[in-house]
Design a protein around this motif. Structure first.
Motif, PDB file in Angstrom:
ATOM      1  N   ALA A 216       0.831  -1.197   0.000  1.00  0.00           N
ATOM      2  CA  ALA A 216       0.000   0.000   0.000  1.00  0.00           C
ATOM      3  C   ALA A 216       0.867   1.249   0.000  1.00  0.00           C
ATOM      4  N   SER A 217       0.470   2.217  -0.813  1.00  0.00           N
ATOM      5  CA  SER A 217       1.141   3.509  -0.830  1.00  0.00           C
ATOM      6  C   SER A 217       0.541   4.381   0.267  1.00  0.00           C
ATOM      7  N   VAL A 218       1.397   5.034   1.040  1.00  0.00           N
ATOM      8  CA  VAL A 218       0.960   5.916   2.122  1.00  0.00           C
ATOM      9  C   VAL A 218       1.255   7.348   1.707  1.00  0.00           C
ATOM     10  N   TYR A 219       0.224   8.113   1.482  1.00  0.00           N
ATOM     11  CA  TYR A 219       0.349   9.460   0.929  1.00  0.00           C
ATOM     12  C   TYR A 219       1.349  10.306   1.708  1.00  0.00           C
ATOM     13  N   SER A 220       2.243  10.934   0.970  1.00  0.00           N
ATOM     14  CA  SER A 220       3.260  11.872   1.476  1.00  0.00           C
ATOM     15  C   SER A 220       4.298  11.235   2.400  1.00  0.00           C
ATOM     16  N   HIS A 221       4.270   9.903   2.517  1.00  0.00           N
ATOM     17  CA  HIS A 221       5.254   9.265   3.393  1.00  0.00           C
ATOM     18  C   HIS A 221       6.054   8.174   2.689  1.00  0.00           C
ATOM     19  N   GLY A 222       5.383   7.157   2.208  1.00  0.00           N
ATOM     20  CA  GLY A 222       6.113   6.046   1.599  1.00  0.00           C
ATOM     21  C   GLY A 222       5.215   4.873   1.307  1.00  0.00           C
ATOM     22  N   TYR A 223       5.579   3.700   1.825  1.00  0.00           N
ATOM     23  CA  TYR A 223       4.841   2.479   1.549  1.00  0.00           C
ATOM     24  C   TYR A 223       4.731   1.622   2.808  1.00  0.00           C
ATOM     25  N   ARG A 224       3.688   0.804   2.822  1.00  0.00           N
ATOM     26  CA  ARG A 224       3.558  -0.228   3.841  1.00  0.00           C
ATOM     27  C   ARG A 224       3.369  -1.562   3.127  1.00  0.00           C
ATOM     28  N   PHE A 225       4.211  -2.532   3.490  1.00  0.00           N
ATOM     29  CA  PHE A 225       4.132  -3.881   2.935  1.00  0.00           C
ATOM     30  C   PHE A 225       3.746  -4.800   4.086  1.00  0.00           C
ATOM     31  N   GLU A 226       2.581  -5.433   3.998  1.00  0.00           N
ATOM     32  CA  GLU A 226       2.094  -6.193   5.146  1.00  0.00           C
ATOM     33  C   GLU A 226       1.559  -7.540   4.739  1.00  0.00           C
TER      34      GLU A 226
END
Length: 232
Positions: A216-226
């Motif tokens: 998932a892309s996290v707006y203005s921050h980066g990514y989360r891979f879960e």
């Protein structure tokens, strides 16, 4: 693990790669500094073995360039006939991690390489060699990722990015952290390099909940891979 050897003497280059291959590493040999720099555009290496005297540029200049553009990693081992104290001091000061004199003593050479890798990647050589998550098996030593038992064709940089994601599953990862870990530097805010590579991985590896993961892309921050529900 992938090791680059920058050595213009053919017989010595062959010896270096033979020793590394026999020790279980993957060695790529470059006879000039320019050939090595071209390879760095789309390849990542876990360690560099560097000669000082090359036909087009000095090893000293190459080490300086790598450190300026890639940060602390990869570790660099100078392997050279220049053994004056002033040369050793200069080589270590510009960014090399160790210094070994020629002629090559095979046992010591391989031991120095292993020691540098242990210090630089304390997890890579131990418990994280094989990662299983959902439908995926990530083999860090062989640099292979299998999806449902089938190896996926990835570029070296794509593999490095995927490996970083699987090693950090469940964490919120800032863009600059990912870029520093995979490319060795944080990129310009306007760069789409990271996003392009993430998009390719999403397609090539089928990063979907039904396979046991979610990217998932996290707006203005980066990514989360879960992780998601176990793959059936």
């Amino acid at each position: 693990m992938r090791i680059a050897s920058v050595e213009d003497d053919t017989s010595q280059a062959e010896q270096i790669c033979q020793l590394l291959d026999e020790a279980g590493f993957e060695c790529s040999s470059f006879a000039t500094g320019s050939a090595f720099l071209r390879a760095l555009r789309d390849q990542a290496f876990d360690l560099v073995v560097m000669d000082w005297q090359l036909p087009d540029v000095s090893g000293y200049e190459l080490v300086s360039w790598v450190r300026q553009h890639s940060g602390r990693l990869p570790p660099i081992l100078f392997l050279t006939s220049r053994i004056e104290e002033s040369d050793i001091v200069a080589g270590l000061s510009v960014g090399a991690d160790d210094y070994l004199a020629k002629p090559i003593r095979p046992g010591e050479f391989v031991a120095r390489v292993r020691a540098l890798l242990r210090r630089a990647y304390p997890k890579t050589l131990h418990e994280d060699d094989l990662i299983r998550q959902g439908a995926y098996i990530v083999d860090a030593r062989r640099r292979v990722i299998a999806l449902d038992g089938q190896n996926v064709d990835l570029s070296p940089r794509e593999f490095d990015l995927a490996l970083f994601l699987f090693r950090n599953i469940g964490r919120l990862l800032a863009r600059d952290v990912i870029e520093q870990a995979v490319w060795g530097r944080a990129m310009d805010a306007a760069s789409r390099t990271l996003d392009t590579h993430m998009s390719r991985l999403r397609i090539k590896l089928a990063l979907r909940p039904e396979n046991g993961v979610r990217l998932a892309s996290v707006y203005s921050h980066g990514y989360r891979f879960e992780a998601t529900a176990a793959h059936e």
